[in-house]
Design a protein around this motif. Sequence first.
Motif, short mmCIF file in Angstrom:
data_model
loop_
_atom_site.label_atom_id
_atom_site.label_comp_id
_atom_site.label_asym_id
_atom_site.label_seq_id
_atom_site.Cartn_x
_atom_site.Cartn_y
_atom_site.Cartn_z
N THR A 17 56.29 30.92 38.82
CA THR A 17 55.32 30.97 39.92
C THR A 17 55.15 32.38 40.49
N TYR A 18 55.68 33.40 39.82
CA TYR A 18 55.63 34.75 40.39
C TYR A 18 54.30 35.46 40.17
N ARG A 19 53.70 35.30 38.99
CA ARG A 19 52.50 36.06 38.68
C ARG A 19 51.51 35.24 37.84
N ASN A 20 50.22 35.50 38.08
CA ASN A 20 49.18 35.02 37.17
C ASN A 20 49.18 35.87 35.91
N LYS A 63 61.44 42.40 43.54
CA LYS A 63 61.85 43.80 43.39
C LYS A 63 61.74 44.31 41.96
N TYR A 64 61.70 43.42 40.96
CA TYR A 64 61.61 43.84 39.57
C TYR A 64 60.18 43.83 39.03
N LEU A 65 59.21 43.47 39.85
CA LEU A 65 57.84 43.31 39.38
C LEU A 65 56.88 44.26 40.08
N LYS A 66 55.78 44.55 39.40
CA LYS A 66 54.71 45.36 39.98
C LYS A 66 53.73 44.45 40.73
N ASP A 67 52.77 45.08 41.40
CA ASP A 67 51.65 44.38 42.03
C ASP A 67 52.07 43.42 43.13
N ASN A 68 53.16 43.73 43.82
CA ASN A 68 53.59 42.89 44.93
C ASN A 68 52.53 42.86 46.03
N ASN A 69 52.29 41.66 46.56
CA ASN A 69 51.39 41.42 47.70
C ASN A 69 49.91 41.68 47.39
N MET A 70 49.57 41.89 46.14
CA MET A 70 48.16 41.99 45.78
C MET A 70 47.53 40.59 45.74
N LEU A 71 46.24 40.51 46.00
CA LEU A 71 45.55 39.23 45.94
C LEU A 71 45.64 38.65 44.53
N GLU A 72 45.88 37.36 44.44
CA GLU A 72 45.86 36.71 43.13
C GLU A 72 44.49 36.85 42.47
N SER A 73 43.45 36.87 43.29
CA SER A 73 42.08 36.97 42.78
C SER A 73 41.50 38.37 42.93
N GLU A 74 42.34 39.37 42.89
CA GLU A 74 41.93 40.75 43.12
C GLU A 74 40.80 41.20 42.20
N PHE A 75 40.76 40.73 40.98
CA PHE A 75 39.79 41.22 40.00
C PHE A 75 38.54 40.34 39.89
N ASN A 76 38.41 39.38 40.79
CA ASN A 76 37.28 38.44 40.75
C ASN A 76 36.22 38.86 41.76
N ARG A 77 35.23 39.62 41.32
CA ARG A 77 34.27 40.17 42.27
C ARG A 77 32.95 40.56 41.59
N TRP A 78 31.95 40.76 42.45
CA TRP A 78 30.67 41.31 42.02
C TRP A 78 30.78 42.82 41.85
N PHE A 79 29.94 43.38 40.99
CA PHE A 79 29.89 44.83 40.82
C PHE A 79 28.53 45.20 40.24
N ILE A 80 28.23 46.49 40.22
CA ILE A 80 26.93 46.98 39.75
C ILE A 80 27.14 47.97 38.60
N ILE A 81 26.41 47.76 37.52
CA ILE A 81 26.35 48.73 36.41
C ILE A 81 24.89 48.97 36.09
N GLY A 82 24.48 50.23 36.12
CA GLY A 82 23.10 50.55 35.80
C GLY A 82 22.09 49.90 36.72
N GLY A 83 22.46 49.71 37.98
CA GLY A 83 21.56 49.11 38.95
C GLY A 83 21.46 47.60 38.87
N LYS A 84 22.26 46.97 38.01
CA LYS A 84 22.21 45.52 37.84
C LYS A 84 23.50 44.88 38.34
N TYR A 85 23.36 43.74 39.00
CA TYR A 85 24.51 43.01 39.51
C TYR A 85 25.20 42.20 38.40
N TYR A 86 26.54 42.23 38.41
CA TYR A 86 27.35 41.40 37.52
C TYR A 86 28.52 40.82 38.31
N PHE A 87 29.09 39.78 37.76
CA PHE A 87 30.32 39.20 38.32
C PHE A 87 31.22 38.85 37.15
#
Length: 259
Positions: free
Chosen positions: A209-212, A137-161
């Motif tokens: 053990t609450y947050r990364n 109750k005192y923390l933000k980002d409850n129930n979000m994936l631990e690996s939420e920010f680990n993903r592929w994306f595109i900038i300028g038509g090029k793939y990055y991870f």
Amino acid sequence: MKANNSKLILVAAIALLGVGCAKEGQTPASTVYQEVVQGGTGTIPVSPDGVYTSDNTQYSSTNSEKTVNFTPVSLNEMNSYVGLHPLNNPSNYKLTVDLSAVENGRYSGTVKISYLDQGQQYTGTFSAGAGTNPEHKYLKDNNMLESEFNRWFIIGGKYYFSAFFQDNYGAIVLVFDNYVNQGDAQGGGVVSGRVYYKNFAQSYYYQSTYRNCWYIRSGPWNCRSDAVINKTTPYPGSGDGYRLLGTFSGLNKAAAFNQ
């Protein structure tokens, strides 16, 4: 006085919440595979497993497919990264990437950085969990994936991870900034990239053990980077406290992502 100290410790513990794993530990990863690219259409071509054999370090057949040579930017930078003991004549640097899809194109798993020094092997194991943040109750980002920010994306038509991982001593950002399709009939491909690191500041408090660390917004356990979170650039910003540790190439993409 004791009561006041207890309150201060409780408040500080809530503010500095984080989680880590021992450098020699391992986190099992599933074999589910999926790629979803934010900001673009399509997926990176699927590639078959490859084989890599280390000359000096024994790996299982599975791990060897996920391992490549790692090139630090300098010995001084490696000494800064290690921190716990001085390096003498390190060699045989290796990077092992073992990731698995969680959901919505996010990836959990481990990244290992290993080297030999005076006949002894040292391995740092950095992890991102496959679960979700516990409710608090005192923390933000409850129930979000631990690996939420680990993903592929595109900038300028090029793939990055780009992705966050951590252990008890600090965090790394793994970046894939080049993908090469080998052009065979099976769509084989390899990735190359960089590893950035940020050591935690010394503290009297332990991580919980609450947050990364990438969900912590202040204090010694904070390892956030707006660039990694928002995918505005492939690399952590200079103001985020990360430093380039080294580079790698020729990593088999299918093996690294447990295809």
